[in-house]
Design a protein around this motif. Structure first.
Motif, PDB file in Angstrom:
ATOM      1  N   GLU A   3       0.823  -1.212   0.000  1.00 48.36           N
ATOM      2  CA  GLU A   3       0.000   0.000   0.000  1.00 48.36           C
ATOM      3  C   GLU A   3       0.857   1.262   0.000  1.00 48.36           C
ATOM      4  O   GLU A   3       0.526   2.242  -0.663  1.00 48.36           O
ATOM      5  CB  GLU A   3      -0.968   0.001   1.186  1.00 48.36           C
ATOM      6  CG  GLU A   3      -1.887  -1.208   1.243  1.00 48.36           C
ATOM      7  CD  GLU A   3      -2.556  -1.528  -0.081  1.00 48.36           C
ATOM      8  OE1 GLU A   3      -2.869  -0.591  -0.848  1.00 48.36           O
ATOM      9  OE2 GLU A   3      -2.776  -2.718  -0.367  1.00 48.36           O
TER      10      GLU A   3
ATOM     11  N   PHE B 230      -8.816   0.507  -4.086  1.00 47.82           N
ATOM     12  CA  PHE B 230      -7.932   1.078  -3.069  1.00 47.82           C
ATOM     13  C   PHE B 230      -7.333   2.404  -3.534  1.00 47.82           C
ATOM     14  O   PHE B 230      -7.265   3.374  -2.776  1.00 47.82           O
ATOM     15  CB  PHE B 230      -6.817   0.092  -2.734  1.00 47.82           C
ATOM     16  CG  PHE B 230      -7.182  -0.929  -1.705  1.00 47.82           C
ATOM     17  CD1 PHE B 230      -8.508  -1.284  -1.489  1.00 47.82           C
ATOM     18  CD2 PHE B 230      -6.211  -1.563  -0.948  1.00 47.82           C
ATOM     19  CE1 PHE B 230      -8.861  -2.231  -0.534  1.00 47.82           C
ATOM     20  CE2 PHE B 230      -6.538  -2.511   0.010  1.00 47.82           C
ATOM     21  CZ  PHE B 230      -7.867  -2.844   0.217  1.00 47.82           C
TER      22      PHE B 230
ATOM     23  N   TRP C 108      -7.901   6.206  -1.878  1.00 50.05           N
ATOM     24  CA  TRP C 108      -6.831   7.099  -1.423  1.00 50.05           C
ATOM     25  C   TRP C 108      -6.881   8.438  -2.147  1.00 50.05           C
ATOM     26  O   TRP C 108      -6.697   9.493  -1.527  1.00 50.05           O
ATOM     27  CB  TRP C 108      -5.468   6.441  -1.646  1.00 50.05           C
ATOM     28  CG  TRP C 108      -4.338   7.311  -1.186  1.00 50.05           C
ATOM     29  CD1 TRP C 108      -3.876   7.458   0.093  1.00 50.05           C
ATOM     30  CD2 TRP C 108      -3.537   8.176  -1.994  1.00 50.05           C
ATOM     31  NE1 TRP C 108      -2.841   8.355   0.128  1.00 50.05           N
ATOM     32  CE2 TRP C 108      -2.613   8.810  -1.143  1.00 50.05           C
ATOM     33  CE3 TRP C 108      -3.515   8.469  -3.352  1.00 50.05           C
ATOM     34  CZ2 TRP C 108      -1.672   9.728  -1.608  1.00 50.05           C
ATOM     35  CZ3 TRP C 108      -2.585   9.379  -3.823  1.00 50.05           C
ATOM     36  CH2 TRP C 108      -1.667  10.001  -2.959  1.00 50.05           C
TER      37      TRP C 108
ATOM     38  N   LEU D 136      -6.151   1.478   4.005  1.00 49.28           N
ATOM     39  CA  LEU D 136      -5.729   0.478   3.023  1.00 49.28           C
ATOM     40  C   LEU D 136      -4.792  -0.544   3.653  1.00 49.28           C
ATOM     41  O   LEU D 136      -4.886  -1.747   3.383  1.00 49.28           O
ATOM     42  CB  LEU D 136      -5.050   1.158   1.837  1.00 49.28           C
ATOM     43  CG  LEU D 136      -5.823   2.271   1.139  1.00 49.28           C
ATOM     44  CD1 LEU D 136      -5.083   2.733  -0.104  1.00 49.28           C
ATOM     45  CD2 LEU D 136      -7.234   1.822   0.782  1.00 49.28           C
TER      46      LEU D 136
END
Length: 270
Positions: free
Chosen positions: A180, A231, A235, A244
């Motif tokens: 991530e 994801f 963000w 995440l």
């Protein structure tokens, strides 16, 4: 409602970080990206592609082949534990390098959503994202298996040692942190600095995420591209990275530890 949907499908690029205009600085950022991913997940993507080609060249269909994620590295169990912990340290360092390189260019961890100010909300959001990804992801994997598009994935083949469960949890957290931070927080930030559009950078990051899961087959690639799109967009819209990391950790803990505990008790587990 229409404006809300449009902002999710085609969000505007934020004002910060600013687009780099100096040619020398742009070249330096590009070289940095190439080097970082050549040593980390980009190299993993190339290895995964080669692994998939090898699987396709075998006479058995993909669904009859197996791949294990957490495997023993030594016959002596304490030495095996040391190997597992070294792998976790490597993952932590990969994410740490990305945070450090951003920090060196005055992009603080809080600017990519790595601050503790919203811990409770980040944990709840992470749990929600894990549920959103996990259940459909399992269905996608089973469907790909039925269509001979995926290998049989064994989350762990570690022996039943006292350290197996904590090590699997650490491995899950290490994978989540490295992926991530590198693929979302670091890569998307650097692409913003290079002037990429939000959708173009989102797609590039999602395909990269899918690429290093190609060793699992086409199902693993597609599933992780979808995960990357969700994801990455989360963000881009929220600027929060901890949810995440939390979601990814939960998904891997359920897969790794759940498999270790249930294997041998459920006949359908490979």
């Amino acid at each position: 409602m229409g404006n809300g949907v449009r902002t999710w499908l085609a969000p505007r690029r934020p004002g910060q970080p600013a687009v780099i205009s100096d040619p020398a600085e742009r070249r330096a950022v590009t070289i940095e990206l190439v080097l970082v991913f050549s040593m980390t997940l980009g190299l993993s993507g190339l290895r995964s592609l080669l692994s998939l080609v090898d699987s396709l060249l075998r006479p058995e269909p993909l669904s009859k082949q197996a791949v294990a994620l957490n495997v023993s590295r030594a016959s002596q169990q304490l030495l095996d534990l040391a190997f597992q912990l070294v792998g976790v340290i490597q993952l932590a360092a990969w994410g740490g390098i990305a945070v450090y390189l951003l920090w060196r260019t005055l992009i603080q961890p809080r600017m990519i959503g790595l601050d503790p100010n919203r811990l409770g909300r980040d944990l709840l959001a992470g749990a929600g994202l894990a549920a959103l990804i996990g259940i459909p992801g399992l269905g996608l994997y089973l469907g790909a298996q039925a269509l001979d598009l995926s290998l049989t994935v064994q989350p762990t083949t570690l022996g039943d040692h006292w350290w197996r469960t904590p090590t699997l949890i650490l491995s899950a957290a290490g994978n989540a942190w490295a992926e991530e931070v590198l693929v979302v927080g670091y890569l998307l930030t650097r692409l913003r600095q290079l002037g990429w559009a939000e959708n173009a950078s989102l797609l590039a990051a999602a395909v990269l995420r899918g690429s290093y899961h190609l060793y699992q087959g086409f199902g693993g690639f597609v599933g992780n591209v979808i995960m990357g799109l969700i994801f990455g967009r989360y963000w881009q819209r929220s600027n929060r990275l901890w949810p995440l990391v939390v979601a990814h950790t939960l998904l891997d803990v359920v897969a790794f530890v759940g498999y270790a505990l249930l294997k041998g008790h459920l006949s359908w587990l490979p």
